[in-house]
Design a protein around this motif. Structure first.
Motif, PDB file in Angstrom:
ATOM      1  N   ARG A  74       0.745  -1.416  -0.024  1.00 57.44           N
ATOM      2  CA  ARG A  74      -0.060   0.225  -0.113  1.00 57.44           C
ATOM      3  C   ARG A  74       1.069   1.496  -0.098  1.00 57.44           C
ATOM      4  O   ARG A  74       1.841   1.219   0.528  1.00 57.44           O
ATOM      5  CB  ARG A  74      -0.600   0.556   1.392  1.00 57.44           C
ATOM      6  N   HIS A  75       0.595   2.514  -0.896  1.00 55.09           N
ATOM      7  CA  HIS A  75       1.340   3.724  -0.417  1.00 55.09           C
ATOM      8  C   HIS A  75       0.047   4.723  -0.499  1.00 55.09           C
ATOM      9  O   HIS A  75      -0.748   4.331  -1.729  1.00 55.09           O
ATOM     10  CB  HIS A  75       2.401   3.778  -1.848  1.00 55.09           C
ATOM     11  N   PHE A  76       0.766   5.717  -0.803  1.00 55.46           N
ATOM     12  CA  PHE A  76       0.000   6.954  -0.623  1.00 55.46           C
ATOM     13  C   PHE A  76       1.131   7.618  -1.932  1.00 55.46           C
ATOM     14  O   PHE A  76       1.560   8.285  -1.282  1.00 55.46           O
ATOM     15  CB  PHE A  76      -0.174   8.387   0.622  1.00 55.46           C
ATOM     16  N   THR A  77       0.681   8.635  -2.872  1.00 49.31           N
ATOM     17  CA  THR A  77       1.454   9.626  -3.867  1.00 49.31           C
ATOM     18  C   THR A  77       0.888  10.585  -3.216  1.00 49.31           C
ATOM     19  O   THR A  77       0.521  11.200  -2.757  1.00 49.31           O
ATOM     20  CB  THR A  77       0.841   8.631  -4.997  1.00 49.31           C
ATOM     21  N   GLY A  78       2.854  11.535  -3.465  1.00 54.48           N
ATOM     22  CA  GLY A  78       2.751  12.609  -3.430  1.00 54.48           C
ATOM     23  C   GLY A  78       1.675  14.070  -3.895  1.00 54.48           C
ATOM     24  O   GLY A  78       0.560  13.146  -4.598  1.00 54.48           O
TER      25      GLY A  78
END
Length: 395
Positions: A298-302
């Motif tokens: 899982r990741h949160f893009t800038g």
């Protein structure tokens, strides 16, 4: 040896026998003369065995031959009989022409092939079984293949075909295509492949283009194409055959010829081989009894302009642990600006405890993320430039 009788009626006054009497006479003539190598004077009645007659037997055959010739009796070669059974495949639009004359079949052998024969039977979508029969007088030798001609604007995929109980593996005949498929011996080894394509748009591949090789304790099979639907979250199957005795099945090797696909599960002959993602032009090996580990990323893009990265398969992830590392896996997910994305893949390598993550960018896009986790382990934030590899450690 020919086995059927042909009477040419109206032969003239020399014929003194009824058709019933001639049929009985010919039956004895065939048994006592033709099948023992007698040189017949009747048309098309040549024997195919060496002569094995005494003088007395030959004299009796001469008398029967004369009586039959007076009635213009001739022989006709016995026709070979062919029975074709099949099961239509488990795919969308897999059903072909239904009980029509638009699919025709020819049986291919070591010495020739039959004529094309229309063979109407039901070919309804999804696991419908049909059967048809035809006769042909061609001498083709041992059966080696079946040629199928599709004369319609509609493709047909079959799960399997049998020609006089000789199996043919799964295949497809496209619109207006003529294609020959190999026929295997009755003793060929059967491999029933069942697979589930993973859920998600990026998980699906093309129906064809995946080559399966089965590896056992005594060797391996030839490579075989497993033509089956690979729509996301869909279970489909194919049936393959091979003449090689590989012993006990232990591994399967899957090679992609042109497309990517994530298999959520694969079984062969009801043996579970787990899950795997096969990259375009890649090869993967699955071992029986080795459980795969799922990795959830899982990741949160800038949120700044230009932070967004490629959603496609240009980003590859390798999970590194205390004992080893996974293969480099594509993990397609949304990487839009200020957006949370998620993707999964499975790998059967024993890597121990997770320590490091490597991200390889095969595309031109730059990608920056505020945070990233693997199975709830945090790797903090970071970025990766086009055609570069970034290495992150557990934070």
């Amino acid at each position: 040896v020919v086995t059927s009788l042909k009477l040419l009626l109206g032969a003239g006054s020399a014929c003194k026998a009824s058709e019933k009497r001639l049929a009985k006479l010919f039956k004895g003539y065939e048994k006592r003369c033709l099948k023992k190598g007698y040189e017949s004077s009747l048309a098309e009645c040549q024997s195919t065995v060496d002569a094995d007659l005494t003088k007395r037997q030959r004299n009796k055959c001469d008398k029967m031959d004369k009586k039959l010739a007076a009635c213009a009796v001739a022989c006709e070669a016995a026709k070979s009989k062919y029975t074709i059974t099949h099961e239509t495949g488990y795919v969308r639009f897999g059903g072909g022409p239904v009980a029509t004359y638009e699919l025709s079949f020819s049986i291919v052998g070591t010495e020739g092939e039959t004529s094309m024969h229309y063979c109407p039977f039901r070919r309804v979508y999804s696991a419908n079984t049909g059967e048809c029969k035809f006769d042909d007088d061609a001498e083709i030798g041992e059966i080696t293949g079946i040629k199928i001609k599709n004369g319609r604007n509609n493709y047909w995929r079959f799960e399997w075909i049998k020609v006089n109980d000789h199996p043919v593996a799964s295949g497809v005949v496209s619109t207006y295509q003529t294609k020959t498929f190999p026929v295997f011996s009755k003793d060929a080894f059967e491999y029933k492949v069942r697979h589930l394509t993973d859920n998600g748009y990026y998980a699906q591949g093309s129906d064809g283009g995946f080559i399966f090789t089965f590896i056992g304790t005594e060797g391996e099979t030839s490579p075989h194409e497993c033509y089956a639907e690979k729509k996301e979250n869909t279970v489909t199957r194919c049936t393959l055959y091979d003449e090689v005795d590989i012993g006990e099945l232990k591994q399967i090797k899957i090679t992609s010829q042109w497309t990517y696909n994530c298999f959520a599960s694969i079984s062969v002959n009801e043996l579970d081989f787990g899950a795997i993602c096969v990259d375009r032009l890649g090869t993967e090996l699955l071992t029986l009894g080795r459980p795969a580990v799922e990795y959830n990323i899982r990741h949160f893009t800038g949120g700044e302009e230009g932070d967004d990265g490629a959603d496609s398969r240009e980003l590859f992830f390798t999970i590194v642990g205390t004992k080893g590392e996974t293969k480099s896996r594509p993990c397609p997910a949304s990487r839009s600006t200020a957006w949370t994305g998620e993707c999964q893949f499975e790998d059967d390598a024993d890597i121990g405890d997770i320590t490091t993550l490597k991200i390889r960018n095969d595309g031109d896009n730059y990608w920056r993320f505020d945070w990233l986790t693997v199975n709830d382990l945090s790797f903090g934030g970071g970025s990766v430039d086009g055609h570069e590899t970034a290495t992150l450690s557990v934070s």
